[in-house]
Write an enzyme that holds these catalytic residues in place. Structure first.
Site, short mmCIF file in Angstrom:
data_model
loop_
_atom_site.label_atom_id
_atom_site.label_comp_id
_atom_site.label_asym_id
_atom_site.label_seq_id
_atom_site.Cartn_x
_atom_site.Cartn_y
_atom_site.Cartn_z
CB SER A 58 29.33 28.86 -102.73
OG SER A 58 30.71 28.58 -102.74
CG ASP B 291 31.10 25.76 -95.62
OD1 ASP B 291 32.06 25.23 -96.20
OD2 ASP B 291 30.45 26.70 -96.11
CG HIS C 37 29.99 24.88 -99.31
ND1 HIS C 37 30.26 26.11 -98.75
CD2 HIS C 37 29.98 25.08 -100.65
CE1 HIS C 37 30.42 27.01 -99.72
NE2 HIS C 37 30.25 26.42 -100.86
#
Length: 701
Positions: A560, A645, A677
């Site tokens: 991320s 995601d 994600h």
């Protein structure tokens, strides 16, 4: 099902408790997995963490203390990697210590356990198909069905006197293409006329999570009253759907709930959730936090019913603002900011029995501890101390029941003495693993940054560390971006797993992370390529001087925002690193801004839209987007992403991989079509770990 999937995300991100697989039910014709969590002889002989062992951990969740304080019921989730299946069951243990025993023998999963009195509890079970409420005695004998709600429910809470029950379920509110074109039953499409058409891992379709209530005295409950009838928004809030955002008043006449009553573009650019009070007698709903334009969440009534404590963020659009403790007076209709002189966040609010104190969890120096505040004087007292994360707690006289984790321990229950802070371990749910593997030592270091400040860096050593040897090292880049590198035990980014593969882990609490004051936390917004990047270099440059770290064998990994960090470091590291791994990272800020769903996030953290040429903060961010420095990439990089995601769409990773390939940089793409994600399925996670270390070992060993 999207609610259950979102709950899975909350668990696996940092393994905080939830009922992550409640929707999976078995049929009579489906072969059942064995859920064998015992270690094989080879795993015992290996003596260190492996991906396969990680999926044999039992995952503790949702501990509930009985009204008399003598017993605790909690959930334990186990997985069967060969079948990708899981189940959650309810266990019970005496508060004063003893053996934990399974309470029920049912198929499917059991979760959301709640005490009715000292001898009975209610729970959700999927053993008959859909998720419904049942109740049973502590002996587990002869459970009785309480609800038979069409389509099943997601969560429930009984009113304090047990006469009523509230529950949440998905409700169809708006018409979709299927309703518009009933003659095309095999068509598969989604239409959007506004923003926020998808969120984290699911498409925002025609259904929303609503709150219902019903009387418990009318036999089997088949239908309750929808207190949000026809409203196109969720409670609890998407994407985590945490039922702690809903509560009963002590007299059972009011339901307090959290909701973000916005739609479309307004919803996408705002964090303005509020706390609403629904009066069961009048049917009226009142917003008690409408003056604040940031997050307001988690209402908790005082025992006398007059006051509501809640968590509040001040800055609109800033999801990582200070989490403030407020108290609302329901009679005077006034509110007080209680933690104005307390620098850190407050969460998990709980009133003392006499309503003179409020207890909460807060962070200090990358750990999470238990605290209490005197409501009158506003004096704050830290109760616990040490290298660990407390996740939740319950009060029991002068004792507390706490659930905590640390780098070398998944979640367990502890009894805490409120006055001394002394801890006594209550559960040992993973003794079958700890008895056979060695954990690496986790050490706190303080490193000087380029601007003369001190930064906490965790150093995690291999289990059989020998300071006369030289080891490769990994710089761990945290996501968030504003989530502390604390004493979490992750089921993917697991420091013990990395250390078990003979890497020294360097995990800095760089700028932009909480538990070091608000200034440290806020600094990163609008400055992604600035001081926090220097902090990464400060951490690895300080540690690589150690004789046990080989500075020619350094890697950097992250997901991320940590994935973005890896992409940015790849263009600026000046030869420090020999291998990179980026998972679901932001690569091209312009395409990220145009595709992500929670627009409030890049508006605040990047500074705004890329087409706003007069916005100096935003333009500086876009000028420092990682893709603008790809010509400098010269180091092997592995790039991982998930097809579902929607937070950082997988196309960011595809762009990065294509750029690496076209620049002749050794690179590998790992794409999970069904993951979001996070990587949640057992076999995908094991594959992830094998590929992860295969790449690092190729270039660092």
């Amino acid at each position: 099902m999207r609610i259950l999937i979102s709950l899975m995300i909350a668990l696996f991100a940092f393994s905080w408790s939830c009922n992550q697989d409640a929707g999976k039910t078995a049929t009579e014709n489906t072969p059942q997995p064995e859920f064998n969590i015992e270690l094989t002889q080879a795993e015992k002989d290996g003596g260190v963490m492996t991906p396969e062992i990680l999926w044999k951990f039992r995952r503790l969740s949702d501990p509930q203390l009985s009204p008399d304080g003598k017993k605790v019921i909690f959930g334990l989730t186990v997985y069967d990697a060969p079948t990708n299946e899981s189940k959650t069951e309810i266990f019970m243990i005496p508060f004063n210590g003893g053996e934990a025993e399974k309470v029920l023998e049912l198929g499917g999963s059991q979760f959301n356990q709640r005490w009715l009195d000292n001898e009975q509890f209610a729970f959700i079970s999927t053993h008959e198909g859909t998720a419904q409420v049942y109740k049973a005695s502590v002996s587990g004998a002869d459970p009785k069905k309480v609800t038979n709600i069409e389509g099943g429910i997601n969560s429930f809470e009984y009113s304090p006197d047990g006469s009523k029950i509230l529950y949440t379920k998905d409700v169809k509110v708006v018409k979709d293409l299927e309703d518009k074109y009933p003659d095309l039953p095999k068509a598969n499409a989604i239409a959007a006329d506004d923003l926020m058409y998808r969120h984290w891992n699911h498409w925002n379709d025609d259904k929303f999570s609503h709150i219902f209530y019903a009387s418990t005295g009318d036999g089997l409950i088949k239908k309750g009253k929808d207190i949000m009838k026809d409203e196109p928004w969720d409670s609890p809030l998407s994407p985590w759907f945490d039922n702690a955002q809903i509560t009963w008043s002590p007299d059972g006449n009011t339901i307090a709930y959290t909701c973000k009553k916005l739609t479309g573009k307004e919803y996408a650019v705002s964090t303005n959730s509020d706390i609403y009070l629904y009066n069961l007698q009048t049917g009226e709903t009142a917003n008690i936090t409408k003056e604040n334009k940031g997050y307001d969440k988690y209402p908790v009534y005082s025992h006398d019913g007059r006051y509501i404590a809640y968590e509040s963020m001040e800055t609109p659009g800033y999801e990582s603002d200070k989490n403030r403790l407020f108290v609302y007076d329901t009679e005077a209709q006034t509110r007080q900011y209680l933690t104005e002189n307390f620098e850190e966040n407050a969460s998990g609010l709980t009133w003392s029995e006499d309503d003179t104190k409020i207890y909460f969890v807060s962070g200090i120096h990358a750990t999470y501890q238990l605290y209490k505040m005197d409501v009158q004087s506003r004096e704050v007292t830290q109760i616990t101390d040490g290298h660990h994360n407390y996740q939740s707690f319950a009060l029991n006289g002068n004792k507390m029941l706490g659930m905590k984790m640390k780098h070398s321990m998944a979640s367990e229950l502890f009894v805490v003495d409120e006055e001394s802070g002394e801890e006594t371990r209550l559960t040992h749910v993973n003794k079958h693993i700890y008895d056979h593997i060695t954990m690496g030592k986790s050490e706190e270091r303080w490193v000087e940054t380029t601007d003369g400040k001190k930064m906490l860096v965790w150093v995690i050593y291999p289990p059989d560390f020998d300071d006369t040897k030289s080891y490769p090292a990994l710089l761990y880049c945290q996501g968030g971006p504003q989530s502390a590198v604390s004493h979490f035990f992750s089921y993917r980014w697991n420091f013990q797993m990395m250390a078990a593969n003979d890497y020294v882990i360097v995990a800095p609490n760089r700028r932009g992370l909480p538990t070091f004051g608000q200034e440290w936390n806020r600094q990163i917004s609008g400055d992604y390529s600035g001081q926090n990047i220097d902090d990464y270099f400060s951490a690895i440059d300080a540690l690589k001087k150690e004789p046990f770290i080989d500075e020619e064998r350094l890697g950097a990994v992250g997901a991320s925002y940590g994935g973005y960090s890896v992409f940015y470091l790849a263009g600026h590291h000046e030869g420090r690193f020999s291998a990179f791994i980026s998972h679901c990272g932001m690569f091209n800020f312009e395409s990220f801004y145009a595709a992500t769903e929670e627009t409030f996030f890049p508006n605040h953290d990047i500074g705004g839209a890329f087409w706003d040429k007069d916005n100096k903060v935003a333009q500086r961010s876009y000028e420092n987007s990682p893709h603008k420095f790809v010509q400098n990439w010269d180091t092997p990089i592995m790039i991982i992403t998930g097809g579902k995601d929607f937070r950082i769409p997988y196309t960011e990773s595809l762009q990065a991989f294509n750029a690496a390939q076209l620049n002749d940089v050794p690179s590998r793409l790992l794409y999970f079509p069904e993951e979001s994600h996070f990587v949640l399925k057992p076999q995908n996670s094991i594959l992830w770990q094998r590929e992860f270390f295969g790449w690092l070992d190729k270039y660092l060993k």
